[in-house]
Enzyme design. Structure first.
Site, PDB file in Angstrom:
ATOM      1  N   CYS A 147       0.827  -1.207   0.000  1.00  0.00           N
ATOM      2  CA  CYS A 147       0.000   0.000   0.000  1.00  0.00           C
ATOM      3  C   CYS A 147       0.860   1.256   0.000  1.00  0.00           C
ATOM      4  O   CYS A 147       0.694   2.137  -0.820  1.00  0.00           O
ATOM      5  CB  CYS A 147      -0.935   0.017   1.206  1.00  0.00           C
ATOM      6  SG  CYS A 147      -2.228  -1.218   1.089  1.00  0.00           S
ATOM      7  N   HIS A 148       1.790   1.341   0.952  1.00  0.00           N
ATOM      8  CA  HIS A 148       2.621   2.540   1.027  1.00  0.00           C
ATOM      9  C   HIS A 148       4.089   2.214   1.206  1.00  0.00           C
ATOM     10  O   HIS A 148       4.872   3.048   1.653  1.00  0.00           O
ATOM     11  CB  HIS A 148       2.139   3.454   2.152  1.00  0.00           C
ATOM     12  CG  HIS A 148       0.700   3.836   1.999  1.00  0.00           C
ATOM     13  ND1 HIS A 148      -0.309   3.119   2.596  1.00  0.00           N
ATOM     14  CD2 HIS A 148       0.093   4.813   1.300  1.00  0.00           C
ATOM     15  CE1 HIS A 148      -1.468   3.642   2.276  1.00  0.00           C
ATOM     16  NE2 HIS A 148      -1.266   4.677   1.480  1.00  0.00           N
TER      17      HIS A 148
END
Lengths: 183, 423, 265
Positions: A147-148
C-alpha cells in the site's frame, strides 16, 4: 384560614419536603441511568462472537521456511516457521538500527523458529505480502506492504517505510509443542 | 389557548441560545409551569403520557433490536434467537419490545376509552381526536408488521391472512395483494418491506404525536366535568402538579410492565410463534395479538352475502362485507364528534350514555374473547351480536341520545362545583 | 379507590384473555408437575440439568436435533472448559474443504452447535417412517403449558386407545398428543440411562423430569438471569413509586387546600 398558621406549617415541612422531592428526582435519575446500560452493553461483542475469540491452531504441518495465514477475530494471523538463517538475521540486528526497538527474543513465545504475528500493517491496516512463497518479502526478507511501501524484517519489525511500529504479536501460548492457542 | 410566556434565562449562554431557539419556552408552555391545566384531572388522564412514554420505549428498544436482526426468511428466526441467547441483554430487550407493544396498546386503549367516557372528542377538540385516531391506525399497521418479523408460524400465517383481506376488494383486489407481497405469497420480499416500514412508521407516529400535543395545547385539556375553564381558579400549572402525577403513574405502570418482562415474558405471546415459519403447514387456529382481537372478531362475524333474497344476485359477498365492517368500525370513529349530538360532554351528567358506555366496554371485551376463539358453536353468534351493538352504539344510539337523553344539571365551574339550578 | 378497582379489573381480564387455554385437540390436558424454575424466584436445578443432558444425549439425540444449543452452553449446567471440550470431541462436524476442495470432518469445538442426527429434514423423515422428529430447542415454549405437556407426553404411553380409534401398526396411542396417534415410540424405559452414584434412581418418571428440565433450559437459557435482575428491578420500581406517591401528596397539598395560582384571592 389564617395566613400566619399556614406559613409556620410550610416552614416546618420545608426540610422534609425538600428531601422527599430530591429523593424522588434522585430515584428517577438513577433509574434512568441504570436502565441505559443494557442498551449500551448490547453493542459489545455477543457471546457467539466471544466464543470465537480464542482459536487453537495445529502448527505441525508448517514446514521450515513456510508460513500460513489464519483468521482470528476477523484479522489475518501470520504463523511462520523460520529457517535458522532467518532467525540469525533477526537476532543479529542492532537495536539502534530499529525504528521500534524490540529484540527478537521479545517477539517469540516458544522456540525461536515460531513467529506469530497480527498481519495488519501498522501504518493504515493493509495486509503485507510475504507469507506465500512467491510473494515479495521486501528488502529485509520478512514482509512488504504494497500500500505505502513498508518493509518488515524476519522478526516482523518495521525497518523502512511509513509504518510507525512493528507488526503486533497477538496474545498466544503453546498448549503443546505443535498446538498454539491464540487469544 | 393560554398566553404564550417567554422564558429569559439568567445564564448568559443559555439566554443567547434561547433567543435563537426558544426550546425552554416551548417546554415551559407545553408541559411546564406555563401550562394552565384544569385542576380536577383524575388518574384516567395519566394514560396519554404513558402512551407517549411507551412510544419512546418501543423506538429505543426497536432501534437496538434492528442492530442485530436480519430481515431474511432463512435467517430471521435464527437472528431473533441469537438476540435472546447471545447478545448482551438481548434476553431483556427483546421481551421488552414484544411486551412493550402490548403495554403501548393498553395505555392507548385506556386513553381512547377515557376520551369516549368524558366526551373528549367534542368541539373544540375534534382535530385532536382525529389525530389520535391517525396515531391508532399507524400503530396497528406498525404492530402488525412488527409481529411478522420474527418469522414464526404465527408471524407468517398472520401476515398471509391479513394481507389476503385486500383480495376482497372487487376487480383490483388480487393485484393489490400481489403488490403488497412483492410475489405470489408472503415471502422474502414481503419480510424485507415489512422490516423497512416497521422501522419507518414509528417516526411517522412520533410526528403525529407532536401534532396531537400541539392540538391539545391549542384547545386545552378537557376535564372530568366536561365544562369549560371559567377562570384562573379552575386551573393549576402543569408543572409540578401533573408532572409528578404523571411520574407516579409511570412508576405504577412500569412496575406492572417489568413484572411481565421479567416473570412472564411469554404470557401475551402465542406458543406457535416459537415454531419457525412453514408455508406448507397452517397452525390449528390463527390468532392475532390480543389487541387486534375485537376487530378480528368483527371481520369474522360477517358470514352472509348481501343480495336479493331468493335469487343468486349478490351485491356484496360476505368476505368483502367483513373487510368493510372491520375498516368501517375504526373509520366511523372519525365521525364520532358529529355522531354524538349531545351538548353535554362528560358521562357523569349523562345517565343513559353512562350505561351505554359500560355496555360498549363489555361488548369490546366480549369481541376480544370471540376473536380468540375458533368460529364454532356459540361464538360466531356472539360475534355477530357484538358487531351489531358496536355499530348501533355509534350510528343509532349516540345520535338519538343527544335528542332524547335527560342530562343532569352541570356544575357552575371546576373550582366551584355547586350544581347549577336545574334548567 | 374506584380507579384502582377499574385498573385491577382491566388487568385481570387482559391476562385472562391472553392466558385463555388454546384448544389442543388432545384427549387429556397435561398433568401439573413441580418445576424448580416455576415462580418469580425459580431457578433451574443444576443436578437435574446435568442428568437431563445425559438423557438427551443418550436417548433423544438419536432422532431430535437441538439446533440452538451449543456445547459452550454447557457452562451454564456447571461444567468446566475441559469437560465441555471433552463432550464436544465426542462428535464430528463438517470442517473447511481441504486443499483438493473435498469435504472434511473435524471434532466438534465448544462453539459448535450440537450436531443434528440427520443431514436434512428429508433424511429425518426417511429414517422415521415419514414422520419428522421436531427440533427440541424451543419445544417447551412452542407448546401451551410446554413443560407439563412434554413431561406428560413422554410418560403418557401405555393406555389403550378409546373404543373405535384406529391406531396404525407403527404408531402409538398417547392421550396427550394432538389426535392421539404419535409416531414416536415410548422413548424412556427402566435402565435406558444409568445415572451416576449419588443421583436419584433413573426411573422413567425421573428421566422425563430431568430431560424436560434440560430442554426448558435450552428453550429459555436466561431464565435465571431474568429472575435475578427482575427481582431487583421490581424492588427498585416499587420504592421509586412509593417515594413518587408521597412527593405527589406533598406537592398537591396546596391544590387540595384550594389555592388559586392565577388570581389574587
Amino acid at each position: 384560614m389564617s395566613t400566619t398558621e399556614h406559613t409556620t406549617h410550610d416552614e416546618e415541612d420545608a426540610g422534609r419536603r425538600d428531601f422527599l422531592h430530591v429523593a424522588a428526582a434522585g430515584m428517577a435519575g438513577v433509574g434512568a441511568t441504570l436502565a441505559m446500560w443494557p442498551f449500551v452493553d448490547q453493542m459489545n461483542p455477543a457471546a457467539d462472537t466471544l466464543a470465537l475469540a480464542t482459536v487453537e491452531v495445529d502448527i505441525s504441518s508448517i514446514g521450515e521456511g513456510e508460513a500460513i495465514v489464519i483468521k482470528w477475530r476477523g484479522k489475518p494471523i501470520f504463523i511462520r516457521h523460520r529457517t535458522a538463517a532467518e532467525i540469525a538475521e533477526a537476532e543479529g540486528v542492532a537495536l539502534s538500527d530499529l525504528i521500534d526497538k524490540e529484540t527478537d527474543g521479545e517477539r517469540v513465545r516458544g522456540e525461536a523458529k515460531w513467529l506469530v504475528l497480527v498481519g495488519t500493517c501498522t501504518h493504515l491496516g493493509c495486509v503485507p505480502l510475504g507469507t506465500k512463497s512467491g510473494d515479495d518479502k521486501g528488502e529485509f526478507g520478512g514482509w512488504f506492504c504494497p500500500c505505502h511501501g513498508s518493509h518488515y524484517d524476519t522478526s516482523g519489525r518495521i525497518r523502512k517505510g511509513p509504518a510507525p511500529k512493528n507488526l503486533a504479536v497477538p496474545t498466544y501460548a503453546f498448549v503443546t509443542d505443535t498446538l498454539i492457542k491464540i487469544g | 389557548m393560554a398566553e404564550w410566556e417567554t422564558i429569559a434565562p439568567k445564564n448568559k449562554a443559555l439566554g443567547w441560545f434561547e433567543e435563537r431557539l426558544p426550546i425552554l419556552s416551548l417546554v415551559h408552555n407545553v408541559v411546564g409551569p406555563g401550562t394552565p391545566t384544569p385542576r380536577n384531572l383524575n388518574y384516567w388522564w395519566n394514560f396519554g403520557s404513558l402512551a407517549g412514554l411507551m412510544l419512546v420505549v418501543q423506538i429505543i428498544s426497536g432501534i437496538v433490536l434492528a442492530m442485530h436482526y436480519t430481515p431474511d426468511t432463512a435467517l430471521a428466526f435464527d437472528s431473533v434467537e441469537r438476540i435472546t441467547r447471545d447478545v448482551n441483554y438481548g434476553w431483556l430487550i427483546r421481551p421488552m419490545h414484544a411486551n412493550g407493544a402490548s403495554f403501548f396498546f393498553i395505555a392507548v386503549y385506556i386513553h381512547i376509552l377515557r376520551g369516549l367516557y368524558y366526551g373528549s372528542y367534542k368541539a373544540p377538540r375534534e382535530v385532536l381526536w382525529m389525530l389520535g385516531l391517525v396515531i391508532f391506525l399507524l400503530m396497528m399497521a406498525t404492530a402488525f408488521m412488527g409481529y411478522v418479523l420474527p418469522w414464526g408460524q404465527m408471524s407468517f400465517w398472520g401476515a398471509t391472512v391479513i394481507t389476503n383481506l385486500f383480495s376482497a376488494i372487487p376487480v383490483v383486489g388480487d393485484s393489490i395483494v400481489t403488490l403488497l407481497w412483492g410475489g405470489f405469497s408472503v415471502d422474502n420480499p414481503t419480510l424485507n418491506r415489512f422490516f423497512s416500514l416497521h422501522f419507518l412508521l414509528p417516526f411517522v407516529i412520533l410526528g403525529v404525536v407532536i401534532l396531537h400535543i400541539w392540538a391539545k395545547k391549542v384547545s386545552d385539556s378537557g376535564n372530568p366535568l366536561g365544562i369549560e375553564v371559567k377562570s384562573g381558579a379552575d386551573q393549576i400549572p402543569f408543572h409540578p402538579f401533573y408532572t409528578i402525577k404523571d411520574a407516579f403513574g409511570v412508576g405504577v405502570f412500569f412496575t406492572i410492565f417489568a413484572t411481565f418482562i421479567f416473570f412472564m415474558p411469554d404470557a401475551m405471546g402465542h406458543p406457535d410463534n416459537f415454531i419457525p415459519a412453514d408455508s406448507l403447514v397452517t397452525p390449528d387456529s390463527i390468532v392475532p395479538e390480543w389487541y387486534f382481537l375485537p376487530f378480528y372478531a368483527i371481520l369474522r362475524s360477517i358470514t352472509f352475502d348481501i343480495g336479493i333474497p331468493g335469487t343468486d344476485i349478490v351485491f356484496i359477498p360476505a368476505k368483502l362485507l367483513g373487510v368493510i365492517a372491520m375498516f368501517a368500525s375504526i373509520l366511523l370513529l372519525f365521525a364520532l364528534p358529529w355522531l354524538d349530538t349531545s351538548k353535554v360532554r362528560s358521562a357523569r351528567f349523562r345517565p343513559v350514555y353512562k350505561i351505554l358506555f359500560w355496555v360498549f366496554v363489555a361488548v369490546m371485551v366480549l369481541l376480544t374473547i370471540v376473536g380468540g376463539k375458533k368460529p364454532e358453536g356459540i361464538w360466531p353468534v356472539l360475534g355477530l351480536l357484538g358487531t351489531a351493538y358496536y355499530f348501533a352504539h355509534f350510528l343509532i344510539f349516540l345520535p338519538l341520545l343527544g335528542k332524547y337523553e335527560k342530562t343532569l344539571p352541570l356544575p357552575e365551574s371546576i373550582s366551584n362545583p355547586v350544581i347549577k339550578a336545574a334548567e | 379507590m374506584k380507579f384502582t378497582k377499574h385498573l385491577a379489573i382491566a388487568l385481570v381480564s387482559v391476562v385472562g384473555i391472553a392466558g385463555a387455554a388454546m384448544a389442543s385437540g388432545a384427549d387429556k390436558h397435561p398433568e401439573k408437575q413441580k418445576w424448580s424454575s416455576d415462580g418469580p424466584l425459580g431457578q433451574y436445578d443444576q443436578a437435574s440439568l446435568q442428568r437431563g443432558w445425559q438423557v438427551y444425549k443418550q436417548v433423544c439425540s438419536s432422532c431430535h436435533a437441538l439446533k440452538y444449543f451449543r456445547f459452550r452452553n454447557l457452562a451454564d449446567l456447571g461444567y468446566n472448559v475441559d469437560e465441555i471440550k471433552a463432550f464436544a470431541q465426542e462428535y464430528e462436524v463438517a470442517g473447511e474443504p481441504d486443499d483438493a476442495g473435498d469435504e472434511t470432518v473435524r471434532a466438534a469445538l465448544p462453539q459448535d452447535v450440537f450436531p443434528s442426527p440427520f443431514a436434512n429434514d428429508n433424511a429425518a423423515r426417511a429414517s422415521n417412517g415419514g414422520a419428522l422428529p421436531p427440533d427440541l430447542s424451543l419445544m417447551t415454549r412452542a407448546r401451551h403449558d410446554g413443560k407439563n405437556y412434554m413431561y406428560s407426553l413422554i410418560t403418557g404411553y401405555g393406555t389403550k386407545a378409546p373404543e373405535g380409534r384406529e391406531i396404525a401398526a407403527d404408531k402409538s396411542y398417547n392421550p396427550y398428543f394432538k389426535g392421539g396417534q404419535i409416531s414416536m415410540a415410548p422413548p424412556l424405559f427402566e435402565g435406558a440411562v444409568e445415572y451416576d452414584a449419588g443421583q436419584p434412581e433413573a426411573t422413567p418418571e425421573q428421566m422425563a423430569h430431568d430431560v424436560v428440565e434440560f430442554l426448558s433450559y435450552v428453550g429459555d437459557p436466561t431464565l435465571g438471569q431474568r429472575h435475578e435482575l427482575g427481582f431487583k428491578v421490581i424492588a427498585f420500581l416499587l420504592l421509586m413509586t412509593i417515594i413518587f406517591f408521597f412527593s405527589m401528596k406533598k406537592i398537591w397539598r396546596s391544590v387540595k387546600a384550594g389555592k388559586n395560582f392565577y388570581e389574587e384571592e
